[in-house]
Design a protein around this motif. Structure first.
Motif, PDB file in Angstrom:
ATOM      1  N   ARG A 146     -21.213  10.760  -9.078  1.00  0.00           N
ATOM      2  CA  ARG A 146     -20.871  10.138  -7.802  1.00  0.00           C
ATOM      3  C   ARG A 146     -19.575  10.720  -7.255  1.00  0.00           C
ATOM      4  NH1 ARG A 146     -21.636   3.930  -9.857  1.00  0.00           N
ATOM      5  NH2 ARG A 146     -23.917   3.969 -10.158  1.00  0.00           N
TER       6      ARG A 146
ATOM      7  N   SER B 186     -11.138   7.641  -2.319  1.00  0.00           N
ATOM      8  CA  SER B 186     -11.687   6.321  -2.643  1.00  0.00           C
ATOM      9  C   SER B 186     -10.970   5.731  -3.840  1.00  0.00           C
ATOM     10  CB  SER B 186     -13.185   6.434  -2.959  1.00  0.00           C
ATOM     11  OG  SER B 186     -13.712   5.204  -3.407  1.00  0.00           O
ATOM     12  N   ASP B 187     -10.839   4.394  -3.847  1.00  0.00           N
ATOM     13  CA  ASP B 187     -10.332   3.738  -5.051  1.00  0.00           C
ATOM     14  C   ASP B 187     -11.384   2.807  -5.647  1.00  0.00           C
ATOM     15  OD1 ASP B 187     -10.293   1.676  -3.266  1.00  0.00           O
ATOM     16  OD2 ASP B 187      -8.134   1.340  -3.324  1.00  0.00           O
ATOM     17  N   SER B 188     -12.645   3.081  -5.368  1.00  0.00           N
ATOM     18  CA  SER B 188     -13.734   2.302  -5.953  1.00  0.00           C
ATOM     19  C   SER B 188     -13.923   2.685  -7.419  1.00  0.00           C
ATOM     20  CB  SER B 188     -15.042   2.554  -5.197  1.00  0.00           C
ATOM     21  OG  SER B 188     -16.150   2.056  -5.922  1.00  0.00           O
ATOM     22  N   THR B 189     -13.727   1.740  -8.314  1.00  0.00           N
ATOM     23  CA  THR B 189     -13.910   2.010  -9.742  1.00  0.00           C
ATOM     24  C   THR B 189     -15.321   2.481 -10.038  1.00  0.00           C
ATOM     25  OG1 THR B 189     -12.229   0.380 -10.328  1.00  0.00           O
ATOM     26  CG2 THR B 189     -13.789   0.998 -12.042  1.00  0.00           C
ATOM     27  N   ASP B 190     -16.310   1.855  -9.410  1.00  0.00           N
ATOM     28  CA  ASP B 190     -17.698   2.217  -9.679  1.00  0.00           C
ATOM     29  C   ASP B 190     -18.034   3.624  -9.211  1.00  0.00           C
ATOM     30  OD1 ASP B 190     -18.411  -0.212 -10.908  1.00  0.00           O
ATOM     31  OD2 ASP B 190     -18.652  -1.174  -8.971  1.00  0.00           O
ATOM     32  N   LEU B 191     -17.238   4.166  -8.329  1.00  0.00           N
ATOM     33  CA  LEU B 191     -17.382   5.571  -7.948  1.00  0.00           C
ATOM     34  C   LEU B 191     -16.652   6.466  -8.927  1.00  0.00           C
ATOM     35  CD1 LEU B 191     -18.004   7.929  -5.954  1.00  0.00           C
ATOM     36  CD2 LEU B 191     -15.882   7.318  -4.792  1.00  0.00           C
ATOM     37  N   LEU B 192     -15.416   6.128  -9.243  1.00  0.00           N
ATOM     38  CA  LEU B 192     -14.564   7.017 -10.021  1.00  0.00           C
ATOM     39  C   LEU B 192     -15.008   7.171 -11.471  1.00  0.00           C
ATOM     40  CD1 LEU B 192     -11.079   5.863  -8.654  1.00  0.00           C
ATOM     41  CD2 LEU B 192     -12.341   7.924  -8.035  1.00  0.00           C
TER      42      LEU B 192
ATOM     43  N   TYR C   9      -4.649   4.563 -13.489  1.00  0.00           N
ATOM     44  CA  TYR C   9      -5.178   3.529 -12.605  1.00  0.00           C
ATOM     45  C   TYR C   9      -4.198   2.360 -12.523  1.00  0.00           C
ATOM     46  CZ  TYR C   9      -7.083   0.699 -16.540  1.00  0.00           C
ATOM     47  OH  TYR C   9      -7.252  -0.070 -17.671  1.00  0.00           O
TER      48      TYR C   9
ATOM     49  N   ASP D 219      -9.449  10.626  -5.834  1.00  0.00           N
ATOM     50  CA  ASP D 219      -8.608   9.424  -5.867  1.00  0.00           C
ATOM     51  C   ASP D 219      -7.989   9.132  -4.513  1.00  0.00           C
ATOM     52  OD1 ASP D 219      -8.179   8.313  -8.781  1.00  0.00           O
ATOM     53  OD2 ASP D 219      -8.214  10.490  -8.972  1.00  0.00           O
TER      54      ASP D 219
ATOM     55  N   ARG E 280       0.843  -1.207   0.000  1.00  0.00           N
ATOM     56  CA  ARG E 280       0.000   0.000   0.000  1.00  0.00           C
ATOM     57  C   ARG E 280       0.876   1.254   0.000  1.00  0.00           C
ATOM     58  NH1 ARG E 280      -5.300   0.107   1.855  1.00  0.00           N
ATOM     59  NH2 ARG E 280      -4.834   1.933   3.159  1.00  0.00           N
TER      60      ARG E 280
END
Length: 346
Positions: free
Chosen positions: A333, A322-328, A219, A319, A200
């Motif tokens: 959103r 959050s690292d949620s693809t569905d958010l980015l 990404y 970024d 990380r």
């Protein structure tokens, strides 16, 4: 494999030989930007197995979109460069030429039109990948005047100075929050946990290095490739590679410490804030080596002149939230989450 033609070259030829003659006399801009590994020039022969082919984005006045699209689709050959001109792209079979109004396309990709100005929320809610996609790639023609494609790209080429310092500070803060855990996990015999934390932290260092060099971090798939292209990145890559290959927490800590020192030195060379000691040190009275990343975050924030930016919580852009693809990938959103986290008006 050896005959592979990069997507930008294929699309440039496709525009020049096929598409441009079909829109002769029509005011337009033409480019290969947006999603796709070829836009960031990371495509290889493997890329051609899906979502890949001769592609061009055509931007025309809104009232001409339907007419131009019909004309272009009707005039396309079946193949170009050995590839079909109609192919599956993101689960939809369609021609490789997309015709759109520039403003609508920009709002769909970024959540705003940069030609109308870029607000603080715009900057912080736009994902790095999307900013890289809009400013990368290639423009084959920009025929829409002063408010054309290049004007839009120039407006988001890089962060304003205070926003840049804020995002960098938040990136250091992410390192600060976990840097002693590599050793703490290892000390209790949890080498797996230490390795996870180390990975990380390596990602955060990679992103920090790119941000310091004025590059939007892509990404996960292309993060290492982007770092390798940075001037002078070989030694940083070696340090991070050693940390990732380490079998013990002490070796892992050693690799990360070397990497911290290198990005600290880079920040000092960039003269973005007060010059700070680049060496690692003990984590209070515990036997763990850290850079003390919060020092660099504080120095950067102290160099911010805009009181609104200086008063933001040190949580950062979308970024960093959050690292949620569905958010980015959904601008609405991303904007809602960023506005809520930072107390900005959406």
């Amino acid at each position: 494999m050896s005959n592979f033609v990069p997507g930008i070259e294929l699309s440039r030829a496709f525009y020049g030989e096929v598409v441009a003659p079909l829109v002769s006399g029509v005011p337009h801009s033409a480019a290969l930007i947006g999603p796709g590994s070829e836009v960031l020039e990371f495509d290889t022969a493997r890329s051609a197995d899906h979502d890949w082919g001769p592609r061009v984005l055509l931007f025309v006045p809104a009232e001409l979109v339907a007419e131009v699209e019909a004309k272009v689709v009707a005039g396309l050959p079946d193949e170009f460069g050995g590839f079909p001109t109609v192919f599956a792209y993101h689960e939809r079979v369609r021609p490789g030429v997309t015709v759109a109004d520039l403003g609508e396309w920009l709002v769909e990709r970024l959540g705003f039109d940069p030609r109308e100005g870029v607000s603080l929320l715009d900057w912080l809610a736009a994902p790095w990948q999307r900013l890289a996609e809009v400013t990368g790639g290639a423009v084959f023609r920009d025929g829409l005047g002063e408010r054309g494609l290049e004007a839009a790209r120039a407006a988001v080429r890089w962060y304003p100075q205070d926003v840049w310092r804020y995002v960098l500070a938040c990136q250091w803060q992410r390192i600060c929050q976990e840097e002693p855990f590599v050793g703490r996990c290892g000390e209790v015999g949890d080498e797996l946990g230490s390795a996870v934390v180390g990975a990380r932290l390596a990602r955060e260092v990679m992103r920090l290095a790119l941000l310091l060099r004025r590059r939007y971090p892509p990404y996960a798939k292309w993060l290492g490739s982007a770092l390798a292209r940075l001037p002078g990145s070989a030694e940083l890559g070696e340090s991070l590679g050693a940390a990732m290959a380490a079998r013990s927490w002490r070796e892992r800590e050693e690799g990360l410490s070397a990497a911290y020192g290198r990005v600290a030195a880079l920040q000092n060379r960039m003269a973005l804030a007060e010059r700070l000691d680049e060496g690692v040190r003990a984590f209070f009275d515990r036997p763990f080596r850290v850079i003390g990343a919060e020092r660099f975050a504080r120095a950067l924030l102290a160099s911010v002149s805009d009181p609104v930016i200086r008063g933001l919580p040190v949580t950062g852009c979308v970024d960093q939230l959050s690292d949620s693809t569905d958010l980015l990938v959904v601008p609405g959103r991303a904007r809602a989450v960023t506005a809520a986290a930072l107390g900005l008006i959406a």
